[in-house]
Design a protein around this motif. Structure first.
Motif, PDB file in Angstrom:
ATOM      1  N   ALA A  89       5.501  -4.118   5.477  1.00  0.00           N
ATOM      2  CA  ALA A  89       6.028  -4.287   4.122  1.00  0.00           C
ATOM      3  C   ALA A  89       6.055  -5.764   3.725  1.00  0.00           C
ATOM      4  O   ALA A  89       5.710  -6.121   2.591  1.00  0.00           O
ATOM      5  CB  ALA A  89       7.432  -3.683   4.022  1.00  0.00           C
ATOM      6  N   LEU A  90       6.435  -6.626   4.642  1.00  0.00           N
ATOM      7  CA  LEU A  90       6.462  -8.067   4.377  1.00  0.00           C
ATOM      8  C   LEU A  90       5.068  -8.578   4.039  1.00  0.00           C
ATOM      9  O   LEU A  90       4.866  -9.268   3.026  1.00  0.00           O
ATOM     10  CB  LEU A  90       7.022  -8.818   5.587  1.00  0.00           C
ATOM     11  CG  LEU A  90       6.996 -10.342   5.495  1.00  0.00           C
ATOM     12  CD1 LEU A  90       8.037 -10.824   4.500  1.00  0.00           C
ATOM     13  CD2 LEU A  90       7.224 -10.957   6.863  1.00  0.00           C
ATOM     14  N   ILE A  91       4.095  -8.212   4.846  1.00  0.00           N
ATOM     15  CA  ILE A  91       2.709  -8.646   4.612  1.00  0.00           C
ATOM     16  C   ILE A  91       2.165  -8.044   3.319  1.00  0.00           C
ATOM     17  O   ILE A  91       1.481  -8.725   2.543  1.00  0.00           O
ATOM     18  CB  ILE A  91       1.823  -8.298   5.833  1.00  0.00           C
ATOM     19  CG1 ILE A  91       2.263  -9.139   7.043  1.00  0.00           C
ATOM     20  CG2 ILE A  91       0.346  -8.505   5.528  1.00  0.00           C
ATOM     21  CD1 ILE A  91       1.715  -8.671   8.369  1.00  0.00           C
ATOM     22  N   SER A  92       2.499  -6.786   3.059  1.00  0.00           N
ATOM     23  CA  SER A  92       2.060  -6.143   1.814  1.00  0.00           C
ATOM     24  C   SER A  92       2.652  -6.843   0.600  1.00  0.00           C
ATOM     25  O   SER A  92       1.965  -7.061  -0.403  1.00  0.00           O
ATOM     26  CB  SER A  92       2.464  -4.671   1.799  1.00  0.00           C
ATOM     27  OG  SER A  92       1.826  -3.975   2.830  1.00  0.00           O
ATOM     28  N   LEU A  98      -0.032 -12.468  -3.966  1.00  0.00           N
ATOM     29  CA  LEU A  98      -1.258 -13.261  -4.042  1.00  0.00           C
ATOM     30  C   LEU A  98      -2.278 -12.615  -4.974  1.00  0.00           C
ATOM     31  O   LEU A  98      -2.974 -13.311  -5.721  1.00  0.00           O
ATOM     32  CB  LEU A  98      -1.845 -13.472  -2.642  1.00  0.00           C
ATOM     33  CG  LEU A  98      -1.023 -14.392  -1.745  1.00  0.00           C
ATOM     34  CD1 LEU A  98      -1.581 -14.381  -0.326  1.00  0.00           C
ATOM     35  CD2 LEU A  98      -0.972 -15.808  -2.298  1.00  0.00           C
ATOM     36  N   LEU A  99      -2.366 -11.284  -4.943  1.00  0.00           N
ATOM     37  CA  LEU A  99      -3.255 -10.584  -5.877  1.00  0.00           C
ATOM     38  C   LEU A  99      -2.807 -10.815  -7.321  1.00  0.00           C
ATOM     39  O   LEU A  99      -3.632 -11.056  -8.203  1.00  0.00           O
ATOM     40  CB  LEU A  99      -3.292  -9.087  -5.576  1.00  0.00           C
ATOM     41  CG  LEU A  99      -4.125  -8.656  -4.380  1.00  0.00           C
ATOM     42  CD1 LEU A  99      -3.909  -7.179  -4.090  1.00  0.00           C
ATOM     43  CD2 LEU A  99      -5.604  -8.948  -4.602  1.00  0.00           C
TER      44      LEU A  99
END
Length: 153
Positions: A89-92, A98-99
């Motif tokens: 979840a953190l990375i997502s 960023l997207l």
């Protein structure tokens, strides 16, 4: 005489009714009221320029409400990072931010792409019961896809 924009809004209202999507119906209703009240000239450009920031702020308030209410505390935060799902979840969350950054750049550089993004969001909301947070993320995904496409072209 009925303008093209009113016909378009009416079509969106019909789509919202058929899909039973209250968010779309409320949004169209607000725009109808602003237009009928003669407030469209200034209010539409204001809403267009500030609306995404308002939406992000409202979503942020909703996400932070459990912290403010005490339902989530530091114990929950530290405990969450013991889970592999929390790391995903953190990375997502970082990837989406960023997207969205790329999406802001795309919309600034190529504003006519907004039409396709809005149409895609409306279709997803009305047909698939999606949530209308898509234009900015959609623009980010489109930006990333365009970069990959241009790399291979």
């Amino acid at each position: 005489m009925i303008s093209e924009s009113l016909l378009f809004l009416f079509l969106l209202l019909i789509i919202g009714l058929i899909a039973k999507n209250s968010s779309l119906m409320v949004a169209v209703g607000i725009l109808f009221i602003l237009k009928a009240g003669g407030l469209d000239a200034k209010s539409f450009s204001f809403v267009q320029s500030k609306g995404i920031n308002w939406g992000v702020t409202i979503i942020t308030v909703a996400v932070l409400a459990p912290i403010a209410s005490g339902d989530i505390g530091f114990k929950d935060l530290t405990g969450a990072f013991k889970s592999s799902y929390a790391w995903i979840a953190l990375i997502s969350g970082m990837a989406v931010a960023l997207l969205a950054k790329g999406g802001v750049k795309l919309l600034a550089d190529d504003p006519q792409i907004t039409t396709a993004l809005v149409l895609g969001t409306i279709l997803s909301v009305s047909l698939f019961k999606g949530v209308a947070v898509g234009p900015l993320i959609g623009a980010g995904i489109a930006y990333a896809a365009m970069k990959v496409f241009s790399f291979f072209s």
